[in-house]
Design an enzyme around this catalytic site. Structure first.
Site, PDB file in Angstrom:
ATOM      1  N   THR A  22       0.849  -1.193   0.000  1.00  0.00           N
ATOM      2  CA  THR A  22       0.000   0.000   0.000  1.00  0.00           C
ATOM      3  C   THR A  22       0.884   1.242   0.000  1.00  0.00           C
ATOM      4  O   THR A  22       1.759   1.390   0.840  1.00  0.00           O
ATOM      5  CB  THR A  22      -0.930  -0.030   1.222  1.00  0.00           C
TER       6      THR A  22
ATOM      7  N   HIS B 156      -6.952 -10.897  -1.125  1.00  0.00           N
ATOM      8  CA  HIS B 156      -6.381 -10.432   0.149  1.00  0.00           C
ATOM      9  C   HIS B 156      -7.250 -10.952   1.297  1.00  0.00           C
ATOM     10  O   HIS B 156      -8.306 -10.410   1.589  1.00  0.00           O
ATOM     11  CB  HIS B 156      -6.331  -8.910   0.153  1.00  0.00           C
TER      12      HIS B 156
ATOM     13  N   ALA C  78      -5.825 -11.460   4.379  1.00  0.00           N
ATOM     14  CA  ALA C  78      -4.853 -11.330   5.477  1.00  0.00           C
ATOM     15  C   ALA C  78      -5.042 -10.005   6.202  1.00  0.00           C
ATOM     16  O   ALA C  78      -5.929  -9.208   5.875  1.00  0.00           O
ATOM     17  CB  ALA C  78      -3.435 -11.414   4.902  1.00  0.00           C
ATOM     18  N   ASN C  79      -4.215  -9.800   7.233  1.00  0.00           N
ATOM     19  CA  ASN C  79      -4.007  -8.490   7.865  1.00  0.00           C
ATOM     20  C   ASN C  79      -5.251  -7.816   8.439  1.00  0.00           C
ATOM     21  O   ASN C  79      -5.323  -6.592   8.548  1.00  0.00           O
ATOM     22  CB  ASN C  79      -3.310  -7.530   6.887  1.00  0.00           C
TER      23      ASN C  79
ATOM     24  N   TYR D  28      -8.376  -7.584   7.317  1.00  0.00           N
ATOM     25  CA  TYR D  28      -9.404  -7.007   6.452  1.00  0.00           C
ATOM     26  C   TYR D  28     -10.593  -7.979   6.355  1.00  0.00           C
ATOM     27  O   TYR D  28     -10.637  -8.980   7.059  1.00  0.00           O
ATOM     28  CB  TYR D  28      -8.784  -6.608   5.103  1.00  0.00           C
TER      29      TYR D  28
ATOM     30  N   ASN E 222      -4.208  -4.777  12.971  1.00  0.00           N
ATOM     31  CA  ASN E 222      -5.634  -4.426  12.901  1.00  0.00           C
ATOM     32  C   ASN E 222      -6.460  -5.132  13.974  1.00  0.00           C
ATOM     33  O   ASN E 222      -7.618  -5.500  13.755  1.00  0.00           O
ATOM     34  CB  ASN E 222      -6.218  -4.683  11.496  1.00  0.00           C
TER      35      ASN E 222
HETATM   36  C1  8OZ Z   1      -0.276  -0.633   5.303  1.00  0.00           C
HETATM   37  C2  8OZ Z   1      -1.106   0.475   5.308  1.00  0.00           C
HETATM   38  C3  8OZ Z   1      -2.371   0.348   4.814  1.00  0.00           C
HETATM   39  C4  8OZ Z   1      -2.823  -0.859   4.324  1.00  0.00           C
HETATM   40  C5  8OZ Z   1      -2.099  -4.544   4.467  1.00  0.00           C
HETATM   41  C6  8OZ Z   1      -3.240  -3.320   2.732  1.00  0.00           C
HETATM   42  O1  8OZ Z   1      -1.537  -4.527   5.561  1.00  0.00           O
HETATM   43  C7  8OZ Z   1      -2.468  -3.276   3.799  1.00  0.00           C
HETATM   44  C8  8OZ Z   1      -1.988  -1.970   4.338  1.00  0.00           C
HETATM   45  C9  8OZ Z   1      -0.711  -1.840   4.825  1.00  0.00           C
HETATM   46  O2  8OZ Z   1      -2.374  -5.612   3.898  1.00  0.00           O
END
Ligand code: 8OZ
Length: 365
Positions: free
Chosen positions: A28, A177, A179-180, A182, A237
């Site tokens: 990103t 995506h 992961a992370n 979301y 997150n």
């Molecule tokens: C950093 C800042 C904003 C979004 C991710 C899409 O961690 C991101 C992301 C990373 O997968």
């Protein structure tokens, strides 16, 4: 153990021949143009990195509802498709290969970023701790609205449409995506999913959304052009799960049925360890996942070569090193010094820290 295999070896990814195993990770950068449309600046950035075995684009929202940050690109409007076409054409002209990462942020958004100021959507109405990045700076996250069961097919359709648009935009494939922290990850883990319908409760139910989305995207692309990204140990997150080995063990096994291009694993970070997660080692997945495994987390050349030689992974993706070194495979080949990335210019801005990192040929010796 096969000590001959390293980052510079070609790899056959379905019918796509990668000239090396040095992959550009999704990153990103918050530099899309007006209307979240990719433009010439982004074309230059990706073209500079066309020698990667494969480029995976930055996370790209599949719908206005999927947006969670300023200036991230989308793949839902005709203008965005046209903008991405400039990128894919230019990367292909340079001999590169590029997958688009399909993204829906779920609860990691804010009414300021949502159509008509709506609440962000999520599996359950659970507020993440922390702050959203809005156009007016950071604001505390809000409690999201739990999706009704009747809305889930619409979420799957957002990903299907995004996949169709990516095909039209000339990509070589797509990465889902998941992961992370979301939307799809919010469904997978029980810290964010307290649903009582067929999308919550058991891991079979929590993984249902990912599997339905994967099927829809495969309908468009064929399995060998679709990758899935997971972060089994990730705490980013505000994520947690009571039984991560079971959750991600089931998910990895379930993905076997598709014969995907690859499974992309984010490995435990220092922060994940500090947050007292229950980190899962990468070699947990190797015996259970039969397909191509790509790994990511702060690898350098030596560590990456070691995991490839050991056979615990087939491909390694690099984030920060690709930000700072557009010609990373060349530098690995020559054992050349690396430019250092500047975190102050990772997110937002224009040329600086984006398209001005020097190539080896421009480095004074
Ligand atoms: C950093 C800042 C904003 C979004 C991710 C899409 O961690 C991101 C992301 C990373 O997968």
């Amino acid at each position: 153990m096969n000590s001959e295999i390293n980052l510079l070896f070609p790899y056959q990814l379905g019918n796509l021949k990668l000239p090396n195993r040095t992959i550009m990770a999704p990153l990103t950068r918050n530099r899309a143009g007006e209307g979240n449309v990719p433009y010439q600046l982004n074309v230059t950035y990706y073209v500079q990195r066309a020698t990667a075995g494969l480029i995976i684009t930055e996370a790209t929202q599949v719908s206005p509802q999927g947006l969670g940050y300023p200036n991230t690109p989308g793949i839902h409007s005709p203008e965005q498709i046209a903008g991405w076409k400039l990128v894919t054409d230019a990367v292909h002209r340079e001999g590169g290969r590029i997958f688009l990462q399909l993204w829906h942020v779920g609860r990691i958004s804010h009414p300021d970023l949502q159509p008509e100021g709506a609440l962000p959507v999520a599996p359950s109405a659970i507020k993440p701790s922390g702050e959203a990045m809005t156009y007016e700076g950071m604001k505390p996250f809000v409690t999201p609205r739990a999706l009704d069961t009747s809305e889930i097919p619409g979420i799957v359709e957002q990903f299907r449409k995004g996949a169709e648009n990516a095909l039209e935009a000339g990509f070589d494939g797509v990465e889902i995506h998941s992961a992370n922290g979301y939307l799809i990850d919010q469904f997978l883990r029980d810290g964010t999913n307290q649903r009582t319908d067929k999308y919550g409760g058991s891991i079979e139910n929590r993984a249902r959304l990912l599997l339905e989305i994967t099927e829809a995207v495969i309908d468009v692309w064929g399995a060998k052009r679709v990758g899935v990204r997971l972060s089994p140990s990730g705490t980013y997150n505000d994520m947690h799960d009571s039984y991560p080995q079971e959750t991600f063990g089931y998910t990895g096994m379930a993905l076997n049925q598709f014969d995907l291009a690859y499974l992309h694993l984010l490995e435990p970070s220092e922060a994940d360890l500090r947050h007292g997660g229950n980190p899962i080692p990468t070699n947990y997945f190797r015996p259970m996942y039969q397909g191509t495994l790509m790994v990511n987390w702060d690898y350098d050349q030596a560590k990456a070569n070691a995991i490839l030689a050991k056979g615990d992974a087939d491909l390694v993706s690099f984030g920060k090193l690709f930000i700072a070194n557009p010609d990373l495979p060349k530098r690995f080949e020559l054992n050349a010094p690396l430019n250092q990335p500047d975190p102050a210019t990772f997110y937002g801005g224009t040329d600086k820290g984006y398209i001005d990192y020097p190539f080896l040929s421009q480095t004074k010796v």
